[in-house]
Design an enzyme around this catalytic site. Structure first.
Site, PDB file in Angstrom:
ATOM      1  N   GLU A 131    -104.082  63.508 -21.348  1.00 48.47           N
ATOM      2  CA  GLU A 131    -104.205  64.327 -20.369  1.00 48.47           C
ATOM      3  C   GLU A 131    -105.553  65.112 -21.008  1.00 48.47           C
ATOM      4  OE1 GLU A 131    -101.852  64.257 -16.427  1.00 48.47           O
ATOM      5  OE2 GLU A 131    -101.595  65.178 -18.068  1.00 48.47           O
ATOM      6  N   GLN A 132    -105.327  66.124 -21.942  1.00 52.76           N
ATOM      7  CA  GLN A 132    -106.151  67.098 -23.187  1.00 52.76           C
ATOM      8  C   GLN A 132    -107.251  66.436 -23.055  1.00 52.76           C
ATOM      9  OE1 GLN A 132    -104.056  70.162 -25.653  1.00 52.76           O
ATOM     10  NE2 GLN A 132    -105.730  70.508 -25.450  1.00 52.76           N
TER      11      GLN A 132
ATOM     12  N   VAL B 209     -99.947  71.018 -19.070  1.00 51.95           N
ATOM     13  CA  VAL B 209    -101.356  69.759 -20.026  1.00 51.95           C
ATOM     14  C   VAL B 209    -100.045  68.531 -21.190  1.00 51.95           C
ATOM     15  CG1 VAL B 209    -101.705  71.363 -21.597  1.00 51.95           C
ATOM     16  CG2 VAL B 209    -103.108  69.316 -21.218  1.00 51.95           C
ATOM     17  N   SER B 210    -100.829  67.588 -21.035  1.00 54.82           N
ATOM     18  CA  SER B 210     -99.899  66.423 -21.363  1.00 54.82           C
ATOM     19  C   SER B 210    -101.006  65.892 -22.808  1.00 54.82           C
ATOM     20  CB  SER B 210     -99.805  65.262 -20.776  1.00 54.82           C
ATOM     21  OG  SER B 210    -100.817  64.548 -20.911  1.00 54.82           O
ATOM     22  N   THR B 211    -100.481  65.993 -24.346  1.00 54.46           N
ATOM     23  CA  THR B 211    -101.832  65.849 -25.253  1.00 54.46           C
ATOM     24  C   THR B 211    -102.963  64.578 -24.643  1.00 54.46           C
ATOM     25  OG1 THR B 211     -99.522  66.124 -27.217  1.00 54.46           O
ATOM     26  CG2 THR B 211    -101.798  64.500 -27.845  1.00 54.46           C
TER      27      THR B 211
END
Length: 503
Positions: A12-13, A8-10
């Site tokens: 996308e989260q 997960v990227s920040t």
């Protein structure tokens, strides 16, 4: 052994709700067992393959430790279709089954087609997210909002209002830095002296550090934000995210400056007046020469002399003249890397120092000339401002007249002499162009007059220092400081001819 990969990227989260825990739970449920090897990339973009746990998992696959991989969705493996296919092919060659929680992809032509379509859609979604984000930031910037916290010393960032507000403690330090650098009687020798003082007095940096470096002071002196506006959309950083994955310098993407017309300006509270900032920029151009390390011999005009013919700076040398050593200024360069060896000029320091100092004293001893100059400058500025306002109104009237004629051609049903109207339009276009040129020229003159006012303040500072020591024996350092405050450069044409360029 079953391997579970989650990422997960920040961004996308926040947008998609792809939390790591949710992915892990779904993958473990799909595996039907808790005996799994977990590979977790937290905060890594799916745009690149160089991710710590993805590389670790690929290594384990090559060594035969994993025989099955479970992933929540293909875009967790990679955002780009090509990268997805590379990873999938690499794993399948090793006989490793790749299973996705969010969809089954059979090892058949139909399954592979669907897998490719999902990858293409994922890549498209990533591009759209990026486009919307950039568009949103530009929209906020055009409205005068600050879209990013650059942690500028002297300001705090209000993320709710997208505004920069003054941090009074830090702003005092910023003012001190500019005052210490531009004040002719400052006891600090350039940026190194200022940085040393801030370190010794325990002033913390923006990140709370205890040590100030020369480059940090320089960045503050060069930051135009302090004059009341922040420049945004100035640099193009597209693709630079990949730099932390690129191992060679050749592959790294460099930041480039966008055309000036694409820059966006957002108002911020003023900490430093524009005149003082501009003066600091002039001094910065000379700082490397002005604040050089002290030599054994003292040279009054050190860092100010330049040969008009070859462009070399003139430095001080102690020259042997028939057994007697005499200080000279010369443009001769003996270093291997010198672009020009010089014209061979040698001027006795005593003679040139006296010539320049006599001219400086003549200027400082005639304050009535300074007052007269101030009155003329003030009158000239007032006239130009009124003229600029008049030209602005005239340009607007010309534009409106041209628009009316164009509207008349497009909307009128009457029989019109189109050639005559077109001639009128061309006449108005020529008039507008001429008015615009007048406006540009007057604006340049106004800036020049403002510069004169700034120079006047510099001259007054030097004069105050001069009269403190005038009736006394003036120390060498004070005399040198007065000259350095007033003189921007001394151009040497030949042994007999020198030109003093003031600020």
């Amino acid at each position: 052994m079953i391997g579970i990969y989650v990422r997960v990227s920040t961004q996308e989260q926040a947008i998609s709700g792809y939390s790591l825990d949710a992915q892990l739970d779904a993958c473990i449920e799909k595996a039907g067992t808790q005996e799994v090897m977990k590979y977790v990339d937290d905060g890594y973009s799916g745009e690149f393959l160089e991710r710590p746990d993805l590389e670790r998992m690929r290594k384990d696959v090559r060594e035969g430790l994993i025989d099955k991989i479970i992933c929540y969705d293909p875009d967790r493996l990679a955002r780009k279709l090509m990268n997805q296919l590379i990873i999938d092919e690499e794993f399948r060659r090793k006989g490793v089954e790749v299973v996705f929680v969010n969809g089954e992809y059979a090892a058949s032509p139909e399954g592979r087609l669907f897998f490719s379509l999902r990858g293409a859609i994922s890549e498209f979604e990533k591009a759209k997210i990026k486009e919307r984000t950039m568009s949103g930031r530009k929209g906020k910037a055009k409205k005068g909002k600050v879209v990013k916290n650059d942690h500028v010393y002297g300001y705090d960032f209000d993320s709710d209002k997208s505004e920069m507000i003054i941090n009074e403690k830090e702003a005092e330090v910023v003012r001190f830095i500019f005052d210490a650098f531009t004040d002719p009687i400052s006891k600090f020798r350039g940026m190194n002296g200022i940085a040393k003082h801030l370190t010794e007095t325990g002033v913390p940096t923006k990140k709370g550090g205890a040590v100030w470096h020369r480059q940090v002071v320089r960045q503050i002196l060069m930051n135009e934000t302090y004059t009341g506006f922040k420049i945004q959309n100035r640099y193009n950083t597209e693709g630079m995210l990949a730099n932390k994955y690129n191992r060679s310098k050749e592959d790294k993407i460099k930041m480039t400056e966008r055309p000036r017309e694409e820059w966006l300006y957002s108002p911020v509270p003023v900490i430093i007046e524009k005149e003082q900032f501009d003066h600091a920029q002039e001094l910065l151009k000379q700082s490397r020469r002005r604040f050089t390390k002290k030599s054994t011999n003292q040279y009054l005009l050190s860092g100010l002399l330049r040969c008009e013919t070859c462009g070399n700076t003139l430095t001080g040398v102690n020259r042997n003249n028939w057994g007697t050593f005499v200080l000279h200024y010369t443009d001769v360069k003996n270093t291997a890397g010198a672009k020009h060896k010089g014209c061979g000029i040698y001027i006795k320091c005593e003679e040139l120092d006296k010539h320049v100092w006599d001219q400086i004293q003549t200027l400082l001893n005639n304050p009535e000339q300074i007052n007269a100059f101030q009155e003329v400058a003030a009158t000239s500025e007032s006239f130009e401002e009124k003229e600029l306002k008049r030209l602005t109104e005239e340009i607007e009237r010309t534009k409106k007249g041209r628009k009316r004629l164009i509207t008349l051609i497009t909307l009128s049903d009457e029989d019109l002499d189109l050639n005559e109207i077109k001639d009128q339009i061309r006449t108005l276009q020529t008039k507008e162009k001429n008015l615009q040129e007048q406006y540009t020229n007057l604006q340049a003159q106004l800036e020049a007059e403002k510069k004169k006012e700034t120079n006047l303040e510099i001259l007054k500072q030097a004069m105050d220092l001069y009269f403190v020591y005038k009736e006394k024996e003036m120390p060498f350092e004070i005399k040198q400081r007065i000259i350095a405050t007033i003189v921007k450069e001394i151009r040497v044409h030949d042994k007999e001819t020198v030109e003093i360029i003031t600020f």
